[in-house]
Design a protein around this motif. Sequence first.
Motif, mmCIF file in Angstrom:
data_model
loop_
_atom_site.group_PDB
_atom_site.id
_atom_site.type_symbol
_atom_site.label_atom_id
_atom_site.label_comp_id
_atom_site.label_asym_id
_atom_site.label_seq_id
_atom_site.Cartn_x
_atom_site.Cartn_y
_atom_site.Cartn_z
ATOM 1 N N THR A 183 -14.820 -19.773 -2.191
ATOM 2 C CA THR A 183 -13.427 -19.507 -2.520
ATOM 3 C C THR A 183 -13.260 -18.239 -3.365
ATOM 4 N N THR A 184 -12.046 -17.733 -3.380
ATOM 5 C CA THR A 184 -11.742 -16.500 -4.112
ATOM 6 C C THR A 184 -11.914 -16.668 -5.617
ATOM 7 N N LEU A 185 -11.397 -17.742 -6.162
ATOM 8 C CA LEU A 185 -11.478 -17.931 -7.613
ATOM 9 C C LEU A 185 -12.906 -18.175 -8.076
ATOM 10 N N ASP A 186 -13.704 -18.798 -7.233
ATOM 11 C CA ASP A 186 -15.110 -19.020 -7.572
ATOM 12 C C ASP A 186 -15.805 -17.680 -7.793
ATOM 13 N N LEU A 187 -15.616 -16.752 -6.846
ATOM 14 C CA LEU A 187 -16.231 -15.433 -6.989
ATOM 15 C C LEU A 187 -15.624 -14.668 -8.157
ATOM 16 N N ALA A 188 -14.309 -14.720 -8.288
ATOM 17 C CA ALA A 188 -13.642 -13.990 -9.370
ATOM 18 C C ALA A 188 -14.110 -14.478 -10.740
ATOM 19 N N ASP A 189 -14.293 -15.773 -10.878
ATOM 20 C CA ASP A 189 -14.736 -16.324 -12.169
ATOM 21 C C ASP A 189 -16.152 -15.881 -12.512
ATOM 22 N N VAL A 190 -17.015 -15.821 -11.509
ATOM 23 C CA VAL A 190 -18.389 -15.372 -11.749
ATOM 24 C C VAL A 190 -18.396 -13.903 -12.180
ATOM 25 N N ILE A 191 -17.584 -13.094 -11.522
ATOM 26 C CA ILE A 191 -17.499 -11.675 -11.897
ATOM 27 C C ILE A 191 -16.967 -11.537 -13.320
ATOM 28 N N SER A 193 -17.290 -13.534 -15.690
ATOM 29 C CA SER A 193 -18.274 -13.978 -16.682
ATOM 30 C C SER A 193 -19.266 -12.871 -17.028
ATOM 31 N N VAL A 194 -19.324 -11.860 -16.188
ATOM 32 C CA VAL A 194 -20.245 -10.740 -16.391
ATOM 33 C C VAL A 194 -19.533 -9.524 -16.966
ATOM 34 N N VAL A 195 -18.328 -9.260 -16.439
ATOM 35 C CA VAL A 195 -17.570 -8.080 -16.843
ATOM 36 C C VAL A 195 -16.395 -8.506 -17.714
ATOM 37 N N PRO A 196 -16.344 -8.119 -18.962
ATOM 38 C CA PRO A 196 -15.237 -8.503 -19.824
ATOM 39 C C PRO A 196 -13.939 -7.871 -19.380
ATOM 40 N N ARG A 197 -12.839 -8.567 -19.583
ATOM 41 C CA ARG A 197 -11.530 -8.033 -19.212
ATOM 42 C C ARG A 197 -11.187 -6.834 -20.089
ATOM 43 N N GLY A 198 -10.754 -5.760 -19.468
ATOM 44 C CA GLY A 198 -10.342 -4.568 -20.193
ATOM 45 C C GLY A 198 -9.132 -3.956 -19.538
ATOM 46 N N ALA A 204 -12.371 -8.540 -11.508
ATOM 47 C CA ALA A 204 -12.811 -8.635 -10.108
ATOM 48 C C ALA A 204 -12.070 -7.678 -9.179
ATOM 49 N N THR A 205 -11.145 -6.900 -9.701
ATOM 50 C CA THR A 205 -10.300 -6.056 -8.859
ATOM 51 C C THR A 205 -11.105 -5.132 -7.959
ATOM 52 N N ARG A 206 -12.042 -4.406 -8.529
ATOM 53 C CA ARG A 206 -12.792 -3.418 -7.754
ATOM 54 C C ARG A 206 -13.727 -4.072 -6.740
ATOM 55 N N VAL A 207 -14.320 -5.195 -7.100
ATOM 56 C CA VAL A 207 -15.209 -5.886 -6.175
ATOM 57 C C VAL A 207 -14.428 -6.442 -4.987
#
Length: 317
Positions: A183-191, A193-198, A204-207
């Motif tokens: 699912t989309t949110l599953d991938l977005a959440d994993v991303i 967890s690695v890249v802090p929101r700025g 996850a926008t660029r990915v």
Amino acid sequence: MESNESTKGDYHVPVLLPEVLHFMAPAEGKVLVDGTLGGGGHTEAMLKTGATVIGIDQDEQALAFARERLAAYADRFTALKGNFASMPQLLADAGHQQVDGILVDIGVSSWQLDEAERGFSFAKDGPLDMRMNQSSGQTAADLVNTASEQELKTIFFEYGEERASNKIVRRIIERREQKPFLTTLDLADVIASVVPRGGKSHPATRVFQALRIAVNDELGVLRKLLEQSAEMLRPGGRLAVITFHSLEDRIVKQFFKKASETHVDRKEWPEPRPNPDYHFKLLTRRPVVAGEGELKLNRRSRSAKLRVVEKIDISNA
């Protein structure tokens, strides 16, 4: 991730509409192509001038929506399913070898983003799909779950210009070994967890942009259209391309520059030589962008860039 249309209810407002109409110059007797039909906003405006328009889209939902919306113009409007890379064959099948203008706007429509089951957006949970043509091809889930580590790094860095691609891919590889991404949110959440929101953008926008481009081979399709464009246009016919991020705009800019130079030169040559790829006159030295009024009404128009060329008559050049 950008959209080529804002949405108000069921109505789709196309970007840069006055500018598109100015350069496409639709009129009675002209045959024009909207290579990315979408909700039909640009097409409807061109049909209102009396022009004949052939709309092309690979999305069944877009075709159904546009056919219903534009039913009143059935005598001058044809909707064809296909990718605009195969435009020459589609036009030939429709009885047209050459046309007076081609418009493409490379973006994801708002209604595609808003439908969770399409899998384009991380704003709503849905299957990790991202295919424009849902009847064929690999999904984003297929790509994320099976591509090699190096392939994913290349996709995220080159198509998404994601600086943290290595870190993100390592985390994806670790996670998919435990269970696949569905699912989309599953991938977005994993991303996330690695890249802090700025800033304002989700991590996850660029990915997600990169995956969409890869799944639909958007850059390859764009290059193919540009290479085939001259043969599809009559002398004086125009090609207008709206892009939404730097990768696409760079491809269009470089192609238009190369195809509008009468001569080419190299250091090892004694003098410039005629350019065998000279087919167009450049009508926009700089990209045309949205004005303040449109920016206020449609925030997604902020990234839109329009470039236009006109086919020259080689016999008179």
